[in-house]
Design a protein around this motif. Structure first.
Motif, PDB file in Angstrom:
ATOM      1  N   VAL A 225      37.829  50.968   0.536  1.00  0.00           N
ATOM      2  CA  VAL A 225      36.976  49.786   0.663  1.00  0.00           C
ATOM      3  C   VAL A 225      37.122  48.891  -0.559  1.00  0.00           C
ATOM      4  O   VAL A 225      37.130  47.663  -0.459  1.00  0.00           O
ATOM      5  CB  VAL A 225      35.499  50.193   0.875  1.00  0.00           C
ATOM      6  CG1 VAL A 225      34.587  48.964   0.841  1.00  0.00           C
ATOM      7  CG2 VAL A 225      35.331  50.911   2.204  1.00  0.00           C
ATOM      8  N   SER A 226      37.281  49.496  -1.732  1.00  0.00           N
ATOM      9  CA  SER A 226      37.475  48.706  -2.954  1.00  0.00           C
ATOM     10  C   SER A 226      38.779  47.917  -2.878  1.00  0.00           C
ATOM     11  O   SER A 226      38.824  46.728  -3.236  1.00  0.00           O
ATOM     12  CB  SER A 226      37.494  49.636  -4.172  1.00  0.00           C
ATOM     13  OG  SER A 226      37.676  48.898  -5.360  1.00  0.00           O
ATOM     14  N   ILE A 227      39.841  48.554  -2.408  1.00  0.00           N
ATOM     15  CA  ILE A 227      41.130  47.871  -2.269  1.00  0.00           C
ATOM     16  C   ILE A 227      41.029  46.741  -1.245  1.00  0.00           C
ATOM     17  O   ILE A 227      41.469  45.601  -1.495  1.00  0.00           O
ATOM     18  CB  ILE A 227      42.223  48.871  -1.858  1.00  0.00           C
ATOM     19  CG1 ILE A 227      42.503  49.855  -3.004  1.00  0.00           C
ATOM     20  CG2 ILE A 227      43.513  48.147  -1.454  1.00  0.00           C
ATOM     21  CD1 ILE A 227      43.364  51.040  -2.613  1.00  0.00           C
ATOM     22  N   ILE A 228      40.445  47.035  -0.100  1.00  0.00           N
ATOM     23  CA  ILE A 228      40.310  46.033   0.960  1.00  0.00           C
ATOM     24  C   ILE A 228      39.422  44.876   0.499  1.00  0.00           C
ATOM     25  O   ILE A 228      39.717  43.704   0.752  1.00  0.00           O
ATOM     26  CB  ILE A 228      39.739  46.687   2.234  1.00  0.00           C
ATOM     27  CG1 ILE A 228      40.751  47.689   2.801  1.00  0.00           C
ATOM     28  CG2 ILE A 228      39.409  45.635   3.283  1.00  0.00           C
ATOM     29  CD1 ILE A 228      40.187  48.613   3.857  1.00  0.00           C
ATOM     30  N   MET A 229      38.351  45.203  -0.198  1.00  0.00           N
ATOM     31  CA  MET A 229      37.442  44.167  -0.714  1.00  0.00           C
ATOM     32  C   MET A 229      38.166  43.260  -1.705  1.00  0.00           C
ATOM     33  O   MET A 229      37.977  42.031  -1.710  1.00  0.00           O
ATOM     34  CB  MET A 229      36.243  44.837  -1.387  1.00  0.00           C
ATOM     35  CG  MET A 229      35.147  43.876  -1.837  1.00  0.00           C
ATOM     36  SD  MET A 229      34.235  43.165  -0.452  1.00  0.00           S
ATOM     37  CE  MET A 229      32.693  42.749  -1.251  1.00  0.00           C
ATOM     38  N   THR A 230      39.016  43.838  -2.544  1.00  0.00           N
ATOM     39  CA  THR A 230      39.765  43.042  -3.519  1.00  0.00           C
ATOM     40  C   THR A 230      40.740  42.104  -2.823  1.00  0.00           C
ATOM     41  O   THR A 230      40.871  40.928  -3.181  1.00  0.00           O
ATOM     42  CB  THR A 230      40.524  43.971  -4.488  1.00  0.00           C
ATOM     43  OG1 THR A 230      39.596  44.857  -5.121  1.00  0.00           O
ATOM     44  CG2 THR A 230      41.252  43.174  -5.556  1.00  0.00           C
ATOM     45  N   ILE A 231      41.435  42.617  -1.811  1.00  0.00           N
ATOM     46  CA  ILE A 231      42.366  41.785  -1.037  1.00  0.00           C
ATOM     47  C   ILE A 231      41.613  40.640  -0.355  1.00  0.00           C
ATOM     48  O   ILE A 231      42.063  39.481  -0.353  1.00  0.00           O
ATOM     49  CB  ILE A 231      43.109  42.648   0.008  1.00  0.00           C
ATOM     50  CG1 ILE A 231      44.061  43.628  -0.698  1.00  0.00           C
ATOM     51  CG2 ILE A 231      43.887  41.774   0.992  1.00  0.00           C
ATOM     52  CD1 ILE A 231      44.689  44.651   0.225  1.00  0.00           C
ATOM     53  N   PHE A 232      40.457  40.963   0.208  1.00  0.00           N
ATOM     54  CA  PHE A 232      39.639  39.958   0.904  1.00  0.00           C
ATOM     55  C   PHE A 232      39.145  38.894  -0.072  1.00  0.00           C
ATOM     56  O   PHE A 232      39.220  37.685   0.199  1.00  0.00           O
ATOM     57  CB  PHE A 232      38.470  40.671   1.585  1.00  0.00           C
ATOM     58  CG  PHE A 232      37.693  39.833   2.561  1.00  0.00           C
ATOM     59  CD1 PHE A 232      38.220  38.674   3.120  1.00  0.00           C
ATOM     60  CD2 PHE A 232      36.410  40.225   2.953  1.00  0.00           C
ATOM     61  CE1 PHE A 232      37.493  37.911   4.038  1.00  0.00           C
ATOM     62  CE2 PHE A 232      35.672  39.477   3.864  1.00  0.00           C
ATOM     63  CZ  PHE A 232      36.216  38.319   4.401  1.00  0.00           C
ATOM     64  N   ALA A 233      38.638  39.322  -1.223  1.00  0.00           N
ATOM     65  CA  ALA A 233      38.116  38.379  -2.216  1.00  0.00           C
ATOM     66  C   ALA A 233      39.228  37.490  -2.764  1.00  0.00           C
ATOM     67  O   ALA A 233      39.023  36.295  -3.001  1.00  0.00           O
ATOM     68  CB  ALA A 233      37.433  39.142  -3.345  1.00  0.00           C
ATOM     69  N   LYS A 234      40.399  38.056  -2.972  1.00  0.00           N
ATOM     70  CA  LYS A 234      41.559  37.267  -3.419  1.00  0.00           C
ATOM     71  C   LYS A 234      41.892  36.211  -2.370  1.00  0.00           C
ATOM     72  O   LYS A 234      42.161  35.051  -2.702  1.00  0.00           O
ATOM     73  CB  LYS A 234      42.748  38.187  -3.655  1.00  0.00           C
ATOM     74  CG  LYS A 234      44.075  37.479  -3.932  1.00  0.00           C
ATOM     75  CD  LYS A 234      45.172  38.498  -4.217  1.00  0.00           C
ATOM     76  CE  LYS A 234      46.542  37.835  -4.350  1.00  0.00           C
ATOM     77  NZ  LYS A 234      47.124  37.490  -3.021  1.00  0.00           N
ATOM     78  N   HIS A 235      41.884  36.612  -1.117  1.00  0.00           N
ATOM     79  CA  HIS A 235      42.168  35.678  -0.022  1.00  0.00           C
ATOM     80  C   HIS A 235      41.175  34.521  -0.018  1.00  0.00           C
ATOM     81  O   HIS A 235      41.545  33.362   0.247  1.00  0.00           O
ATOM     82  CB  HIS A 235      42.108  36.433   1.310  1.00  0.00           C
ATOM     83  CG  HIS A 235      42.136  35.558   2.516  1.00  0.00           C
ATOM     84  ND1 HIS A 235      43.292  34.975   3.004  1.00  0.00           N
ATOM     85  CD2 HIS A 235      41.132  35.133   3.349  1.00  0.00           C
ATOM     86  CE1 HIS A 235      43.015  34.242   4.068  1.00  0.00           C
ATOM     87  NE2 HIS A 235      41.716  34.318   4.300  1.00  0.00           N
ATOM     88  N   LEU A 236      39.912  34.813  -0.328  1.00  0.00           N
ATOM     89  CA  LEU A 236      38.869  33.786  -0.340  1.00  0.00           C
ATOM     90  C   LEU A 236      38.850  32.983  -1.642  1.00  0.00           C
ATOM     91  O   LEU A 236      37.997  32.121  -1.823  1.00  0.00           O
ATOM     92  CB  LEU A 236      37.496  34.436  -0.108  1.00  0.00           C
ATOM     93  CG  LEU A 236      37.278  35.076   1.272  1.00  0.00           C
ATOM     94  CD1 LEU A 236      35.913  35.756   1.316  1.00  0.00           C
ATOM     95  CD2 LEU A 236      37.397  34.045   2.385  1.00  0.00           C
TER      96      LEU A 236
END
Length: 382
Positions: free
Chosen positions: A145-156
């Motif tokens: 979830v931490s990895i996915i959250m980081t990818i998502f936040a970078k995208h945003l």
């Protein structure tokens, strides 16, 4: 400091060849031209020689320079980072169980490592989230979830300081589950109403312990506290509604749910990313923010990195790189022939390249074909 380029501005000022910013006057000139953020090359900078100059970060935010890397070069670093995170997470769970302090500093260092790797090449760590051990769900879930959250936040395009807090909060978000009785936490069947109350208490158990730490920001604690809240007030522990939830709370709920759906647990077999996307879409507007769900799917790709797929040519492969121009045509590495019912030498195919006629027929589950996905990924990604 040596400014390589302007990355955020309201005007049209540009840096053609890069150069030094040596005084507050130069900073003020940039600000006057609408420049709000620049990319600084720290290797070329000489700021340590001029202590009398006010730190650039007080006027113009500085982004860390991270050279882009290939998937092949990054995957080794990603594996090492993931294993380090598992070791730290294992110790954190033991400490919480025993009532000992948690190494929050170590968690922040792991978050730093995730951010660096994802900004270099996000596909490597994304691939690692698909290599699961069923018995390690509690530990691996928070890491994923931490990895996915980081990818998502970078995208945003969220600022890096906040991304760091979001990644750290995700690493800590489920630690309270270690204090849930095993007969409830690992029950293979449906939980009773009383058992559900016990299970849901993990949020408060974790939050109450973590909020005693003086070095955890409000954003980190918010991620821990609100990851099970829903827009319509049906979530827990506080039954907050849409207006009471921040963007970050809405993001963590999406990332947490997506990883839970795509993981195998004692009471549920893993479902494909596409199925997870369908569930998130179905619950958009009631449980999840519809715009954020759309951005999340766009960010992860129709066939996320690490997904096992079947091609029209009747081969099995793993997605190793997303294609954001044509999401249906990622880069895959095929390794198995369904026609011959046997393994073949692994081969990388860019489905979006000119002249390539093969395409993805569907996402598939490894167990449907007796595929040990962890072994396959270890072999073909080395």
């Amino acid at each position: 400091m040596f400014v390589a380029e302007v990355t955020e501005q309201t005007g049209r000022f540009s840096v053609k060849s890069g150069g030094f910013v040596r005084s507050q006057k130069s900073i003020n000139n940039l600000l006057a031209k609408g420049v709000s953020k620049v990319l600084v090359d720290l290797d070329k900078s000489e700021h340590e020689k001029e202590p009398e100059v006010a730190p650039v970060s007080t006027a113009v935010p500085v982004e860390k320079v991270r050279p882009k890397t290939s998937f092949k070069d990054e995957i080794g670093k990603a594996k090492k980072l993931y294993n380090q995170a598992k070791t730290l997470q294992r110790q954190a769970l033991k400490n919480m169980k025993a009532g000992r302090p948690i190494d929050t500093g170590g968690m922040k260092e792991v978050a730093d490592g995730f951010i660096d790797s994802i900004f270099r090449n996000q596909d490597a760590l994304a691939c690692m989230t698909r290599m699961r051990q069923k018995d390690d769900y509690l530990m691996e879930h928070s890491i994923n979830v931490s990895i996915i959250m980081t990818i998502f936040a970078k995208h945003l395009q969220i600022d890096e300081k906040t991304i760091h807090d979001l990644a750290t909060g995700a690493l800590l978000h489920d630690l309270g589950k270690i204090n849930i009785p095993d007969e409830v936490l690992h029950k293979p069947g449906r939980l009773t109403d009383d058992e559900m109350v016990i299970m849901r208490s993990h949020v408060t158990l974790g939050y109450d312990i973590l909020r005693e730490s003086s070095d955890l920001s409000p954003t980190i604690l918010e991620v821990v506290r609100d990851h099970h809240e829903r827009l319509d007030g049906s979530g827990y522990p506080n039954g907050k509604n849409e207006n009471e939830l921040s963007q970050f709370a809405k993001m963590i709920s999406i990332c947490d749910t997506y990883d839970a759906i795509t993981a195998s647990r004692v009471y549920q077999n893993a479902r494909t990313p596409i199925m997870a996307f369908k569930i998130l879409r179905k619950e958009s507007g009631t449980g999840f923010d519809a715009n954020l769900v759309a951005e999340f799917i766009n960010c992860m790709g129709v066939h996320p990195v690490g997904t096992l797929i079947q091609t029209k040519s009747n081969k099995l492969g793993i997605v190793i790189k997303s294609n954001f121009v044509n999401p249906l045509c990622p880069v895959v590495k095929v390794f198995y022939s369904l026609a011959n019912k046997g393994y073949i030498p692994s081969k990388t195919i860019d489905l979006g390249a000119p002249g390539v006629e093969d395409e993805i027929a569907q996402s598939v589950k490894p167990e449907d074909y007796g595929i040990d996905i962890n072994r396959i990924m270890t072999e073909i990604l080395d």
